[in-house]
Design an enzyme around this catalytic site. Structure first.
Site, mmCIF file in Angstrom:
data_model
loop_
_atom_site.group_PDB
_atom_site.id
_atom_site.type_symbol
_atom_site.label_atom_id
_atom_site.label_comp_id
_atom_site.label_asym_id
_atom_site.label_seq_id
_atom_site.Cartn_x
_atom_site.Cartn_y
_atom_site.Cartn_z
ATOM 1 N N THR A 272 42.771 33.437 36.705
ATOM 2 C CA THR A 272 43.018 34.616 37.527
ATOM 3 C C THR A 272 43.156 35.840 36.635
ATOM 4 O O THR A 272 43.495 35.738 35.459
ATOM 5 C CB THR A 272 44.318 34.489 38.330
ATOM 6 O OG1 THR A 272 45.440 34.550 37.424
ATOM 7 C CG2 THR A 272 44.365 33.201 39.121
ATOM 8 N N ASP A 273 42.899 36.998 37.204
ATOM 9 C CA ASP A 273 43.391 38.211 36.567
ATOM 10 C C ASP A 273 44.909 38.171 36.668
ATOM 11 O O ASP A 273 45.482 37.344 37.380
ATOM 12 C CB ASP A 273 42.820 39.450 37.253
ATOM 13 C CG ASP A 273 42.807 40.674 36.340
ATOM 14 O OD1 ASP A 273 43.609 40.722 35.389
ATOM 15 O OD2 ASP A 273 41.989 41.576 36.581
ATOM 16 N N TRP A 274 45.583 39.048 35.956
ATOM 17 C CA TRP A 274 47.047 38.981 35.866
ATOM 18 C C TRP A 274 47.682 39.227 37.237
ATOM 19 O O TRP A 274 47.531 40.288 37.831
ATOM 20 C CB TRP A 274 47.528 39.978 34.822
ATOM 21 C CG TRP A 274 47.680 39.373 33.461
ATOM 22 C CD1 TRP A 274 48.752 39.527 32.628
ATOM 23 C CD2 TRP A 274 46.772 38.485 32.762
ATOM 24 N NE1 TRP A 274 48.559 38.793 31.459
ATOM 25 C CE2 TRP A 274 47.368 38.144 31.524
ATOM 26 C CE3 TRP A 274 45.540 37.927 33.066
ATOM 27 C CZ2 TRP A 274 46.754 37.292 30.601
ATOM 28 C CZ3 TRP A 274 44.927 37.088 32.152
ATOM 29 C CH2 TRP A 274 45.531 36.776 30.945
#
Length: 828
Positions: A272-274
């Site tokens: 995932t992105d953050w």
């Protein structure tokens, strides 16, 4: 390109039916690999399982497996973005993950390379490969295992805050460059992560916006770069924040499994992105393998879901297997990974300078304004003339080894240099008589553990627009709280945005953090309240202002400097940052007025643009020259001076179209296209992205895609195009008709197929070639046009269809400067 034209494997992918993504049967592989580049597994074929990985998987406990599927706090942090713990008892090492679109972002020094958009301006995949090798080596030298780069989202709107972090508006150029950079990064043993999958084409509402796109648009535009990255062997893919056709990208099974793995044969892992995960079961089953930066969904909730029977442990095993397989591929599990190298700072600096010179894009040059003559008098004006704007903000920020200012680089070349700030972006002291009671606003110290307060009045003589500028030490939570007429001026931003800093405006010369607030103050007194805490180490702050009056003083000083010199080099800026979009293509602040005044005083004014993306230029005709330098990295000053004085020919070409103003570009005037309405955005421009839209709508831009001038001139002749069975070979002759050596980037564009019953672009970029020629030299050039470029995605067949029949080919110096034309029959 400098030698042979790149060829990248392409495969069929996602199809969208009725607003939802549906999967289609795997189409035959239509790939023609570049020389020396292996074609990945065909669609749907499961990669062979490693005995080592399977052995480890069998010995891992459930808790150990889950620990490998989410980030956590690094016990020995190096300043990187993320950390995944290993399993020491089984010899599985931890993973450290660092940002790095233009260099490795940790707390230690690293080579600050030019922004990717400047790299792309060179139109040179070989250079992109060497750029990647610098980052790859330094990432490993600085203790990192995974690079959270490159970004491959297309430049769809000129307002997007991270346009400088990506390559281009054009799918073909983007695909070539991302593949080459990934090859370079991973050749040094660093795992590359292509991002943000998919359609993260803006920062505004990026956490929630629902991007609605038809299947053909998706395939022919955004997905092409991601597919090239997979074909190049990218070890990881980062899911985007946004939704795609109603489903968050990080739990979008059709994207993460159907397209990425079953269609393209991706064998790496998806993260995932953050903080982009929104679920546990849905995300894991969709094909997301790693949650970052913590275990909000893939930590304790995942363990509970497995134990309660809501998630099969087989799905956990699948994700762990993918992570371990990549680690095994890079030698991290069997000890065969090469010893971490030392940094080669000199080699990194050499590549940084080469990229900055190669990507320098000369947009305008009249009456011999450039190159400058050594030994003359020069006025250097603008805040980024004296202070280098090395990089953009957010994930792209790098701690450079050094960074000289352009002023320092110009001084040894000129007999006399005059400097004027032009625009004081950090403000001037508040007038002493404006505050009651009196307040020392230039250096207010707060002792450790103490709280300092001020209550008084700020009196202004006339109704005027003020920008109040706060400089402060310490972390954002310790920022002084300032209220004006009971309104808090500098509240904390939500989420990560508060911690993203820019390359210029967010820190003063002495290192203090800077925040600004612009508002209209009416004539009279205003209640001012300040509360500042000293924290553990004490604090320091100052409060300044920028007004129409202070700006007028700055402009007047710049005009005096311009009149006193033969030449003017005026540095203009725009400080882009992750987490926020621009609101206009105009230069910020008072810069338009500054340029107009300076150019009126001295027509031999060169404007150097340290900007992130397209810029409008109502002042253009008043200037002598305009040089686009984007964010040129730590060697940007030397590179800028080398181009200004003619040591290097400006070799860059625009990778995005520059619109004339805010009313004439692909998303102008249509909020459904950008930024979206009620949380939903529609890509109704279809396949007409970037320069294709300007052609389709017959809108003339300020500068077209591919534009860029040289200090010499070139002529093209004798075009020829032939079908080879898997593409076209387009040949023509280029001659340097000018007085000196120079760089040219001839471009080939292909017209529509008469045999396809689809709306097609007027023309698409089909190929290009970068070459350097001596004065009078000519060369026969051959450009390969790939079969994929000559194909369209057919939404009825859910597959690529070759555009057969007679096709028109243009050869030119930009998408509008088309100098030759020929035809070839595609398909035999």
């Amino acid at each position: 390109m400098t030698d042979t034209a790149p060829r990248h494997p392409r495969r069929s992918a996602l199809c969208l039916l009725g607003g939802a993504i549906a999967l289609t049967a795997a189409a035959p592989l239509r790939a023609h690999a570049r020389e020396g580049h292996a074609v990945p597994a065909r669609e749907g074929r499961a990669p062979g399982r490693s005995a080592r990985v399977e052995g480890l998987l069998a010995r891992l406990t459930l808790d150990e497996k889950i620990s490998l599927l989410h980030g956590t706090t690094d016990p020995r942090p190096l300043g990187q973005a993320g950390y995944v713990p290993g399993v020491e008892r089984l010899g599985i090492p931890p993973l450290r993950l660092a940002d790095g679109p233009a260099g490795v972002r940790v707390t230690r020094h690293a080579t600050a390379l030019p922004a990717p958009v400047m790299l792309a301006s060179a139109f040179d995949p070989d250079l992109a490969r060497r750029y990647g090798r610098v980052i790859g080596r330094e990432g490993r030298a600085l203790g990192q295992d995974v690079l959270l780069s490159p970004m491959v989202n297309l430049i769809r709107t000129p307002y997007a805050g991270r346009n400088f972090e990506t390559f281009s508006e054009d799918p073909l150029l983007t695909a070539h460059l991302v593949a080459a950079e990934i090859e370079g990064i991973q050749s040094e043993g660093l795992i590359a992560t292509v991002k943000h999958f998919a359609l993260n084409n803006q920062e505004r509402d990026r956490m929630s916006v629902d991007v609605r796109v038809d299947e053909r648009t998706l395939h022919e535009t955004e997905l092409r770069g991601f597919e090239a990255a997979v074909a190049a062997g990218a070890g990881a893919v980062m899911g985007a924040y946004n939704k795609v056709n109603g489903t968050f990208a990080c739990e979008n099974e059709a994207l993460l499994t159907g397209v990425l793995r079953e269609r393209w044969g991706f064998t790496g892992f998806v993260m995932t992105d953050w903080s982009a995960a929104h679920s546990t079961r849905e995300a894991l089953l969709a094909g997301c393998d790693l949650e970052m930066p913590d275990g909000t969904h893939f930590g304790a909730p995942l363990a509970s879901a497995v134990r309660d029977g809501g998630v099969s442990e087989a799905h956990v095993d699948r994700a762990v297997r993918r992570v371990l397989a990549v680690m095994d591929r890079f030698g991290l599990l069997d000890g065969t990974v090469p010893r971490r190298p030392g940094r080669d700072a000199a080699a990194g600096a050499a590549v940084a300078r080469e990229v900055a010179e190669a990507g320098a894009t000369l947009l305008r040059n009249t009456d011999g304004t450039l190159p400058l003559t050594a030994g003359g008098s020069v006025a250097v004006i603008g805040p980024t003339g004296a202070r280098p704007l090395v990089s953009g903000g957010g994930s792209a920020h790098v701690v450079p080894d050094h960074a000289d200012s352009p002023l320092d680089a110009i001084r040894p070349r000129a007999a006399r240099v005059i400097h004027a700030l032009g625009e004081d972006v950090f403000g001037k002291p508040l007038p002493a008589d404006a505050l009651d009671p009196a307040l020392a606003t230039e250096a207010q110290h707060v002792e450790p553990g103490r709280t300092w307060r001020y209550d008084g009045t700020l009196t202004v003589d006339a109704t005027e627009t003020w920008t109040l500028v706060l400089h402060y030490s310490g972390t954002p939570p310790l920022r002084p709280r300032i209220l004006l007429d009971s309104e808090e001026l500098f509240p904390l931003k939500p989420g990560w945005d508060e911690y993203f800093t820019g390359g210029l405006l967010t820190h003063a010369d002495d290192g203090l953090s800077v925040r600004r607030r612009t508002l209209t103050l009416t004539r009279g007194s205003h209640r001012l309240s300040v509360t500042a805490r000293g924290g553990d180490t004490g604090g320091l702050f100052r409060l300044r202002r920028i007004t129409e009056g202070t700006r007028a003083q700055d402009v007047a000083e710049a005009v005096r400097a311009a009149r006193a010199a033969r030449d003017v080099v005026l540095f203009a800026y725009e400080d882009a940052i992750e987490g926020q979009d621009r609101t206009t293509v105009a230069l910020p602040g008072n810069q338009e007025r500054l340029i107009e005044a300076v150019a009126a005083a001295n027509p031999r004014t060169t404007v150097v643009l340290n900007t992130s993306s397209a810029t409008s230029m109502p002042w253009l005709e008043r200037t002598g020259a305009v040089l686009q330098m984007y964010y040129p990295g730590q060697e940007g000053a030397a590179a800028t001076a080398a181009v200004l004085y003619g040591d290097r020919d400006p070799g860059g070409r625009l990778t995005q179209t520059f619109p004339a103003d805010d009313d004439h570009h692909p998303v102008a005037g249509d909020p459904r296209r950008y930024p979206g309405v009620d949380g939903t955005e529609h890509y109704t421009e279809g396949v007409h992205i970037g320069h294709r839209w300007y052609d389709a709508e017959d809108v003339r831009p300020l500068f077209p895609f591919g534009h860029g001038l040289s200090y010499t001139s070139f002529a093209y002749r004798d075009p020829d195009a032939r079908w080879t069975g898997d593409g076209l070979d387009v040949a023509f002759t280029v001659r340097n008709t000018g007085p000196r050596e120079g760089v040219d980037v001839p471009q080939v564009y292909a017209g529509p197929s008469p045999d396809l019953p689809l709306v097609q672009p007027v023309r698409v970029l089909a190929g290009y070639r970068r070459l350097a020629l001596r004065a009078g030299e000519e060369r026969r050039v051959s450009v390969r046009v790939e079969r994929r470029t000559l194909s369209s995605w057919d939404p009825k067949q859910h597959d690529w269809v070759l555009g057969t029949g007679p096709r028109t080919l243009w050869i030119g110096a930009s998408s509008l400067d088309l100098r030759l034309r020929t035809r070839a029959r595609v398909g035999g």
